[in-house]
Design a protein around this motif. Structure first.
Motif, PDB file in Angstrom:
ATOM      1  N   CYS A 154       9.175   0.635  18.012  1.00  0.00           N
ATOM      2  CA  CYS A 154       9.369   0.320  16.597  1.00  0.00           C
ATOM      3  C   CYS A 154      10.513   1.128  15.990  1.00  0.00           C
ATOM      4  N   PRO A 155      11.731   0.644  16.123  1.00  0.00           N
ATOM      5  CA  PRO A 155      12.863   1.411  15.640  1.00  0.00           C
ATOM      6  C   PRO A 155      12.833   1.663  14.133  1.00  0.00           C
ATOM      7  N   ASP A 156      12.202   0.799  13.365  1.00  0.00           N
ATOM      8  CA  ASP A 156      12.270   0.939  11.914  1.00  0.00           C
ATOM      9  C   ASP A 156      11.197   1.839  11.330  1.00  0.00           C
ATOM     10  N   ARG A 157      10.220   2.150  12.160  1.00  0.00           N
ATOM     11  CA  ARG A 157       9.100   2.947  11.673  1.00  0.00           C
ATOM     12  C   ARG A 157       9.517   4.403  11.453  1.00  0.00           C
ATOM     13  N   GLU A 158       8.956   5.027  10.412  1.00  0.00           N
ATOM     14  CA  GLU A 158       9.197   6.450  10.189  1.00  0.00           C
ATOM     15  C   GLU A 158       8.481   7.261  11.275  1.00  0.00           C
ATOM     16  N   PRO A 159       9.112   8.297  11.774  1.00  0.00           N
ATOM     17  CA  PRO A 159       8.412   9.121  12.774  1.00  0.00           C
ATOM     18  C   PRO A 159       7.243   9.854  12.129  1.00  0.00           C
ATOM     19  N   ASN A 160       6.207  10.131  12.898  1.00  0.00           N
ATOM     20  CA  ASN A 160       5.109  10.931  12.352  1.00  0.00           C
ATOM     21  C   ASN A 160       5.535  12.399  12.279  1.00  0.00           C
TER      22      ASN A 160
ATOM     23  N   VAL B   3       4.213   1.049  25.528  1.00  0.00           N
ATOM     24  CA  VAL B   3       4.980   0.349  26.559  1.00  0.00           C
ATOM     25  C   VAL B   3       5.011  -1.149  26.260  1.00  0.00           C
ATOM     26  N   ILE B   4       3.858  -1.694  25.893  1.00  0.00           N
ATOM     27  CA  ILE B   4       3.767  -3.124  25.583  1.00  0.00           C
ATOM     28  C   ILE B   4       4.643  -3.471  24.380  1.00  0.00           C
ATOM     29  N   LYS B   5       4.563  -2.622  23.370  1.00  0.00           N
ATOM     30  CA  LYS B   5       5.365  -2.873  22.168  1.00  0.00           C
ATOM     31  C   LYS B   5       6.853  -2.844  22.501  1.00  0.00           C
ATOM     32  N   THR B   6       7.195  -1.933  23.394  1.00  0.00           N
ATOM     33  CA  THR B   6       8.587  -1.812  23.799  1.00  0.00           C
ATOM     34  C   THR B   6       9.062  -3.084  24.493  1.00  0.00           C
ATOM     35  N   PHE B   7       8.186  -3.620  25.333  1.00  0.00           N
ATOM     36  CA  PHE B   7       8.533  -4.865  26.028  1.00  0.00           C
ATOM     37  C   PHE B   7       8.756  -5.984  25.002  1.00  0.00           C
TER      38      PHE B   7
ATOM     39  N   PHE C  53      14.982   3.588  19.807  1.00  0.00           N
ATOM     40  CA  PHE C  53      13.854   3.685  18.885  1.00  0.00           C
ATOM     41  C   PHE C  53      13.994   4.802  17.857  1.00  0.00           C
ATOM     42  N   CYS C  54      14.768   5.834  18.188  1.00  0.00           N
ATOM     43  CA  CYS C  54      14.895   6.948  17.250  1.00  0.00           C
ATOM     44  C   CYS C  54      16.327   7.113  16.745  1.00  0.00           C
ATOM     45  N   GLY C  55      17.250   6.392  17.362  1.00  0.00           N
ATOM     46  CA  GLY C  55      18.648   6.559  16.985  1.00  0.00           C
ATOM     47  C   GLY C  55      19.136   7.973  17.234  1.00  0.00           C
ATOM     48  N   GLN C  56      18.541   8.611  18.224  1.00  0.00           N
ATOM     49  CA  GLN C  56      18.794  10.027  18.466  1.00  0.00           C
ATOM     50  C   GLN C  56      18.829  10.326  19.940  1.00  0.00           C
ATOM     51  N   ILE C  57      19.230  11.550  20.262  1.00  0.00           N
ATOM     52  CA  ILE C  57      19.109  12.007  21.640  1.00  0.00           C
ATOM     53  C   ILE C  57      17.672  12.469  21.869  1.00  0.00           C
TER      54      ILE C  57
ATOM     55  N   PHE D 118       4.478  12.504  21.535  1.00  0.00           N
ATOM     56  CA  PHE D 118       4.328  13.004  20.164  1.00  0.00           C
ATOM     57  C   PHE D 118       3.889  11.890  19.209  1.00  0.00           C
ATOM     58  N   ASP D 119       4.489  10.709  19.374  1.00  0.00           N
ATOM     59  CA  ASP D 119       4.250   9.628  18.424  1.00  0.00           C
ATOM     60  C   ASP D 119       4.297   8.282  19.137  1.00  0.00           C
ATOM     61  N   PRO D 120       3.202   7.899  19.758  1.00  0.00           N
ATOM     62  CA  PRO D 120       3.210   6.653  20.538  1.00  0.00           C
ATOM     63  C   PRO D 120       3.501   5.422  19.676  1.00  0.00           C
TER      64      PRO D 120
END
Length: 887
Positions: A481-487, A156-160, A520-524, A474-476
RNA sequence: GGGAGCAUAGCUCAGUUGGUUUAGAGCAUCUGCCUUACAAGCAGAGGGUCGGGGGUUCGACUCCCUCUGCUCCCACCA
């Protein structure tokens, strides 16, 4: 078979806890990514301190049905449970609890208060999850999350920080919706407008001449006389000739005598009230905007508790509603009150506390919504995300096109604290933690020390954490972090498949999850959103504590069993339709459990004779039921694909009760005490197994209990992981032929009933027409026939008997002396009349050239068949009538 | 004030691009049954002309207009 001494009633209490514990012990609910196709659902997290109500029951029953079904169709199904920290609601509860103990929140430090809050959470949190287990919810409990778990809070903090650095989060003084009870701002969506009876007061404002009141006055209508001390101007419409003489004048505020200008703005409606508006920029959103346009001073006379402050000069310290009453009296006494009239106005109430919202100027954090909303709208408009039922698309669109910036700060302690640090000079930096903040602050002022920085006191709106839920469970680390690869987890389970929720949080939550997933995921975040209705009582009232019309779900499950309650919830719950809940539905659910139970008792009580041949009627019944089963499964699959869950349920209900119990079992049932042949028995067990698997997603407990007993099972086996039966090709003509037979049987029962014949008395049946001969053994057995004859024409004895038709096939039951000829003749005459009228209609159509030319061939052919069938029937009936009238 | 939706049997609801002989289901109702799986049951029966009106069409529960009633959402008229 075991269990030969089964009770005549299904006893849910004996089996539910046993099987739930078994499922848990074997970790059947647990899911890990693997090579199978995933199916995932995240629970709409209930408030951590909440208790289960009927809305949860409906919502979670549907989720469980979908998850269990997915698990039984080879998918790797994962249902992630958890709870929401619900900042306002929980903080209010903790404050109330402390107050009861004599502790005032204001006497505590933030840390001390949070300690109490966590203690409360540990004590009451998760009760609701335990209650869900009673319902049979097959959540992957090993994945249970809480929105304030450390990793989720960090997300949540990172999102802010992400949105702040992107320039979408800003801080500013704005008119916000202030809840004077919980002492925090709330978002526009958390304000419920209610039609509230109030009064419109007509006040005299005297015109000033050099600061002295003249005898001239104007009349201004207001619903809030207690705010006159904050007036900054009187406003008229520039087009309004009645007030042109006031241009440039000054007016005196009643009681306090402060001088304010007359201004003109076309916001004012000429035909409402007196066409004269008092402008109070600090206490009304519209007035605030007028104030901005006319550069009026803002005088705030109401404090955070909703009481008048010293700036009001009079009635200082009084609550706004008390002040209203008092000031009306004062105005009246001073000759300022012209009149008052009743008036209904739309007053805003806090969603959480039901306190009247006070528009209040304050410094808050906002998130810009335009761009986020645009993308989120597109996802739904393009059907990448389906709303079920789709009527909600309109509502959704309307909201997304009119969205305003989201006030995300809350003046509370329970929640994620805003990661903004203030320098002594008032500048601030936004960073994920104090260390980063210090580094950033040093860029502004190299001498700054950590102790100089002060973190923003506010926390974030709860929805600012919930909107990350499908990602962060699933992946906090990915949230923010939009650029990070999903776990691996997120890559596998996301996007989730279905979201089951209530329409009232479509905007609060659903829309915002779509925004966050986009960002963050560019997805639905999910493909289908199934919106349940509101659970209401039989009279259509919302279930509420204050009305006391909400049954306790736990008691209900104890009384009727979890499966019975699940069925009762689903019976009348088309998507999006409110459900009018009544205990009789749950009773029906319980009765169905009992029916299944007793069918099992019957079957398991049979003895098998391996040497015995299968009877013709049993073979017919087996063939028919097998085909019927496939055809019904096809229908059920279709219902599920369309999320028509109550239809799927009803289809299965009738399959089990009518087709399996009332027809199939009755046909194959051996005489009491006699054995059954092995072929039929094995096939029956196979059918039972199939039926249990079909029913399992809806009624997990009883199906597991019976499935376990139906055959020898190993430890670790479960119906939960048995596969749903697959549809195979079926013979529709065979089903029709058999059902001509069942219709014949029903008609014969009717004859018996109307003629007062005992079922024990064997009858003779004479048939004329295209009857499927192969079905005769079934008919003969079920209707107790001594003889069946197929004829070309009825002889006199048959002709004088009781008659009926199935389709165009004619039947006679010779019953000398039992047939009342006059009655029979009347019946036939009535039928002839009806058919003739019908024939007339058909012929009118057929003689209409336009119909014959325009209608599709099939439709015309159908009409011709109707015509010929009607003619056949008429000929037969007339012949029959002749015989009666002759005799 | 703006928008959306709903109105089909006593109740709750289906009716899937207008056409399947008398518009379906579950519950409730009525009648007859304690028939050794089940009275929390079995067997049978009755019940609506699809809110009112108008229109389009060979044909309307289904499409259009209108009226009435209800529900929900949105909204800054004091």
């Amino acid at each position: 078979m075991k269990n030969t001494e089964l009770s005549a009633k299904y006893n849910p209490a004996e089996v539910e806890d046993k099987w739930y514990a078994y499922w848990l012990k074997n970790r059947f609910f647990h899911s890990e990514p693997d090579e199978r196709e995933p199916y995932s659902i995240v629970i709409p997290p209930p408030n951590v301190t909440g208790v289960l109500h009927m809305g949860h029951m409906l919502n979670n029953t549907i989720q469980d049905v979908l998850v269990r079904r997915a698990r039984m169709t080879g998918k790797n199904a994962c249902w992630v449970p958890g709870t929401d920290h619900a900042s306002i609601a929980t903080e209010a509860k903790v404050v109330a609890k402390l107050k009861a103990e004599g502790i005032d929140k204001s006497s505590l430090t933030r840390e001390e208060f949070l300690k109490h809050a966590w203690e409360w959470k540990e004590k009451h949190g998760g009760i609701i999850l335990e209650q869900l287990k009673k319902l049979g919810a097959s959540c992957d409990w090993e994945r249970t999350k809480f929105t304030m778990d450390e990793p989720l809070s960090r997300a949540v903090i990172k999102t802010f920080v992400h949105f702040y650095k992107k320039g979408l989060i800003y801080r500013g003084v704005r008119m916000v919706n202030w809840d004077p009870q919980s002492l925090t701002a709330v978002s526009d969506e958390e304000v419920i407008r209610k039609d509230t009876p109030s009064k419109l007061y007509y006040l005299r404002y005297f015109i000033s001449e050099n600061g002295v009141a003249t005898s001239d006055y104007i009349v201004i209508a207001t619903t809030r006389p207690e705010t006159i001390m904050a007036d900054a101007a009187v406003c008229i419409n520039p087009e309004d000739p009645r007030y042109h003489h006031l241009r440039g004048k000054k007016i005196l505020i009643p009681l306090i005598g402060r001088e304010i200008p007359v201004i003109e703005d076309d916001y004012v409606t000429m035909d409402f009230g007196t066409g004269c508006l008092k402008v109070t920029p600090a206490h009304d959103i519209n007035d605030y905007e007028i104030g901005l346009r006319h550069r009026l001073p803002v005088l705030d006379i109401i404090d955070e508790h909703g009481c008048l402050n010293e700036k009001a000069q009079i009635l200082v310290g009084e609550d706004r509603f008390v002040a209203r009453k008092k000031i009306v009296k004062m105005l009246e006494e001073a000759g300022h009150l012209e009149k008052e009239e009743s008036y209904n106005s739309q007053v805003g109430y806090s969603e959480r506390t039901n306190a009247v919202i006070e528009p209040r100027l304050s410094l808050q954090w906002f998130l810009k919504m335009d761009e986020l909303a645009k993308d989120a709208l597109e996802r739904v408009e393009s059907d990448q995300i389906r709303l079920i039922p789709d009527k909600f698309k309109n509502t959704y669109r309307h909201w997304m096109e009119n969205v305003r910036d989201w006030c995300i700060s809350r003046q509370l302690w329970w929640g994620q604290q805003i990661p903004a640090w203030y320098l002594p000079d008032g500048q601030f930096v936004v960073e994920c933690d104090a260390e980063a903040a210090l580094a950033a602050a040093r860029a502004l002022d190299p001498n700054i020390q950590l102790s100089d920085l002060k973190q923003d006191e506010d926390v974030l709106d709860t929805w600012f954490s919930s909107w990350l839920w499908p990602i962060s469970v699933f992946d906090p680390e990915k949230a923010g972090c939009p650029d990070r690869e999903p776990n691996a987890e997120l890559a596998y389970y996301f996007p989730t498949n279905d979201l089951i929720t209530a329409p009232d949080i479509l905007f609060f939550w659903v829309a915002r999850m779509i925004m966050a997933a986009n960002e963050f995921c560019g997805q639905i975040p999910f493909r289908n959103v199934y919106l349940t209705g509101t659970v209401r009582d039989k009279l259509g009232r919302k279930m509420s504590k204050s009305l006391g019309n909400s049954p306790d779900p736990i008691e209900l499950m104890e009384k009727y069993g979890a499966d019975g309650v699940r069925l009762g919830m689903l019976l009348c719950s088309a998507a999006g339709n409110d459900i009018l809940f009544d205990e009789s539905q749950v009773e029906q659910g319980r009765n169905f459990c009992n029916k299944i139970w007793n069918a099992y008792r019957l079957v398991c009580g049979w003895t098998v004779d391996a040497a015995q041949e299968q009877t013709p009627h049993a073979r017919l019944a087996v063939d028919w039921f097998q085909n019927k089963l496939y055809r019904t499964m096809e229908v059920v699959n279709d219902h599920f694909e369309k999320f028509r869950i109550s239809d799927a349920l009803m289809t299965l209900y009738k399959l089990f009760w009518d087709d399996f119990c009332a027809w199939y079992l009755e046909v194959i049932k051996p005489e009491f005490g006699k054995p059954i042949d092995k072929t039929t028995f094995d096939q029956t067990i196979g059918f039972f197994d199939t039926l249990l698997r079909l029913l399992h997603p809806i009624m997990p407990f009883i199906t597991e209990e019976l499935w376990q007993n139906l055959a020898e099972r190993q430890e670790g086996e479960t119906i939960m992981l048995a596969q749903q039966p697959q549809v195979q090709a079926y013979d529709a003509a065979l089903i029709d032929r058999f059902e001509t037979g069942t219709a014949t049987i029903a008609a014969l029962r009717n004859v018996r009933q109307s003629k007062g014949l005992s079922p024990k008395e064997a009858l003779k049946l004479v048939i004329k027409g295209n009857f499927p001969e192969e079905i005769l053994p079934v008919v003969a057995r079920m209707a107790n026939l001594s003889e069946t004859v197929l004829v070309e024409a009825f002889d006199d004895e048959a002709a004088a008997g009781a008659s009926f038709m199935v389709g165009t096939i004619e039947f006679r039951v010779p019953l000398t002396g039992l047939v009342n000829e006059a009655e029979e003749a009347a019946k036939i005459t009535a039928e002839i009349e009806r058919l003739e009228k019908f024939l007339q209609g058909v012929r009118a159509k057929l003689s209409n050239e336009k119909f014959v030319n325009h209608a599709p061939e099939q439709v015309v052919a159908m009409e011709r068949k109707k015509e010929s069938d009607a003619l056949t029937k008429l000929t037969n009936l007339k012949e029959q009538l002749c015989k009666f009238t002759k005799a």
